[in-house]
Design a protein around this motif. Sequence first.
Motif, PDB file in Angstrom:
ATOM      1  N   GLY A  94       0.817  -1.210   0.000  1.00  0.00           N
ATOM      2  CA  GLY A  94       0.000   0.000   0.000  1.00  0.00           C
ATOM      3  C   GLY A  94       0.847   1.255   0.000  1.00  0.00           C
ATOM      4  O   GLY A  94       2.068   1.203   0.117  1.00  0.00           O
ATOM      5  N   ASP A  95       0.169   2.398  -0.109  1.00  0.00           N
ATOM      6  CA  ASP A  95       0.882   3.674  -0.190  1.00  0.00           C
ATOM      7  C   ASP A  95       1.111   4.322   1.160  1.00  0.00           C
ATOM      8  O   ASP A  95       1.662   5.420   1.241  1.00  0.00           O
ATOM      9  CB  ASP A  95       0.121   4.642  -1.100  1.00  0.00           C
ATOM     10  CG  ASP A  95      -1.260   4.976  -0.547  1.00  0.00           C
ATOM     11  OD1 ASP A  95      -1.759   4.222   0.309  1.00  0.00           O
ATOM     12  OD2 ASP A  95      -1.837   5.993  -0.979  1.00  0.00           O
ATOM     13  N   LYS A  96       0.701   3.673   2.255  1.00  0.00           N
ATOM     14  CA  LYS A  96       0.846   4.267   3.577  1.00  0.00           C
ATOM     15  C   LYS A  96       1.796   3.480   4.482  1.00  0.00           C
ATOM     16  O   LYS A  96       2.373   4.045   5.411  1.00  0.00           O
ATOM     17  CB  LYS A  96      -0.528   4.357   4.266  1.00  0.00           C
ATOM     18  CG  LYS A  96      -1.513   5.290   3.577  1.00  0.00           C
ATOM     19  CD  LYS A  96      -1.042   6.725   3.632  1.00  0.00           C
ATOM     20  CE  LYS A  96      -2.133   7.693   3.191  1.00  0.00           C
ATOM     21  NZ  LYS A  96      -2.459   7.565   1.763  1.00  0.00           N
TER      22      LYS A  96
ATOM     23  N   ALA B 250      -3.266  -4.730  -1.489  1.00  0.00           N
ATOM     24  CA  ALA B 250      -2.871  -3.610  -0.641  1.00  0.00           C
ATOM     25  C   ALA B 250      -3.654  -3.655   0.667  1.00  0.00           C
ATOM     26  O   ALA B 250      -4.829  -4.031   0.696  1.00  0.00           O
ATOM     27  CB  ALA B 250      -3.124  -2.288  -1.359  1.00  0.00           C
TER      28      ALA B 250
ATOM     29  N   GLU C 298      -5.615  -1.757   3.028  1.00  0.00           N
ATOM     30  CA  GLU C 298      -6.289  -0.470   2.860  1.00  0.00           C
ATOM     31  C   GLU C 298      -7.377  -0.203   3.893  1.00  0.00           C
ATOM     32  O   GLU C 298      -8.031   0.838   3.818  1.00  0.00           O
ATOM     33  CB  GLU C 298      -6.917  -0.391   1.464  1.00  0.00           C
ATOM     34  CG  GLU C 298      -5.895  -0.434   0.327  1.00  0.00           C
ATOM     35  CD  GLU C 298      -6.548  -0.450  -1.043  1.00  0.00           C
ATOM     36  OE1 GLU C 298      -5.901  -0.016  -1.994  1.00  0.00           O
ATOM     37  OE2 GLU C 298      -7.717  -0.909  -1.133  1.00  0.00           O
TER      38      GLU C 298
ATOM     39  N   SER D  53      -5.689   0.151   9.562  1.00  0.00           N
ATOM     40  CA  SER D  53      -4.471  -0.594   9.261  1.00  0.00           C
ATOM     41  C   SER D  53      -3.212   0.072   9.796  1.00  0.00           C
ATOM     42  O   SER D  53      -2.214  -0.591  10.060  1.00  0.00           O
ATOM     43  CB  SER D  53      -4.342  -0.790   7.749  1.00  0.00           C
ATOM     44  OG  SER D  53      -4.222   0.465   7.089  1.00  0.00           O
TER      45      SER D  53
END
Length: 359
Positions: free
Chosen positions: A148-150, A195, A197, A201
Amino acid sequence: MPIVTIDGVSVEVEAGTSILNAARKIGGDLVPPAMCYYSKLKGSGGKCRTCLVEITKGSGANPTPMPKLQASCSTPVADGMEVKNMTSAKVQDMRKGVVEFLLINHPLDCPICDQAGECDLQNLGFDYGVAKTRYEEERRTFDKINIGDKIQLHMTRCILCYRCTYVADQLTDKRVHGIMNRGDAAEISTYIQNAVENEMSGNMIDVCPVGALTDKTFRFKSRVWFLKPFDAHRECTKCCGKTTVWMFGNEIYRVTVRKDVYHEVETQADGTAAYICNDCRFEKKNVNDWIIEGPRKFEKFSVINQGNYTRKMQPVEIDTDPRILYGRGEDRKAISMNGTNFNKPEKALSDGKDTDGQF
């Protein structure tokens, strides 16, 4: 209620309490370390073996000592039980061995790891580790995956404590990651690289005792001891909204849950854990989004406290020639993080005297 004695200190606890939680009720240095146990996560514990203790007396009714060291996180107390932790040479020797096993595959990433300064494994390594390793085999390596992007996953740092999987199971209804494979090949991963999301999370980052799961929005931005943590809150419909914001000047670099002395998320007045949502954690980085309550306090030995921003410091006076302290004006440069004009002419620099000519 049963009374248990740990390192010579007796405490009365409720029946069914684990030795570890009985020790935490006493507090201080006699509390065994724990890398996998997390009191707010059901089913956690019993995996890392760092909390093993010596039971020298099983109970008042049966004083026979336990023949082997026992995991304090999963062993309930009995009335009259006597336990040794810091006072047991056997326990200390065992713990050194466990730390050595935890470190054999762990990369030497501390200088670049975002967890440095608040890492439980770093603390254990300082207390029980050795300067050299006896391990001669190749370390484990894993293919990098994007979850994921975080959240950033560093599988080479993982010690398989399972905390992140418990968080996903108990805080969400849609867990997409878990432990894949077995034995030396076991790793945290997502099914066909989905991912992660779900809205809660980000709490996987806070429960991770090492730097295996870190915040991508904070990645390589600063060391934690350069930041000032403040308790803050906001009105949020998804979570409690009570956080610790880590600031440099007036800029918020990251947002985390509030943690207790055992590095676990704090408990609210209603008995629930104060986890926070991803919106508070990743999206609210403006000071105006928060009501700042005041500086966060940490244990006295924490590297974060070395900035001493929470207590007043007495001025230090050194009785010596000021030219030794300040040097020559032509040799010095104005270095500051507080808006100093770097283009000042050299003659504006002091030679150890103020405008009145006094030292």
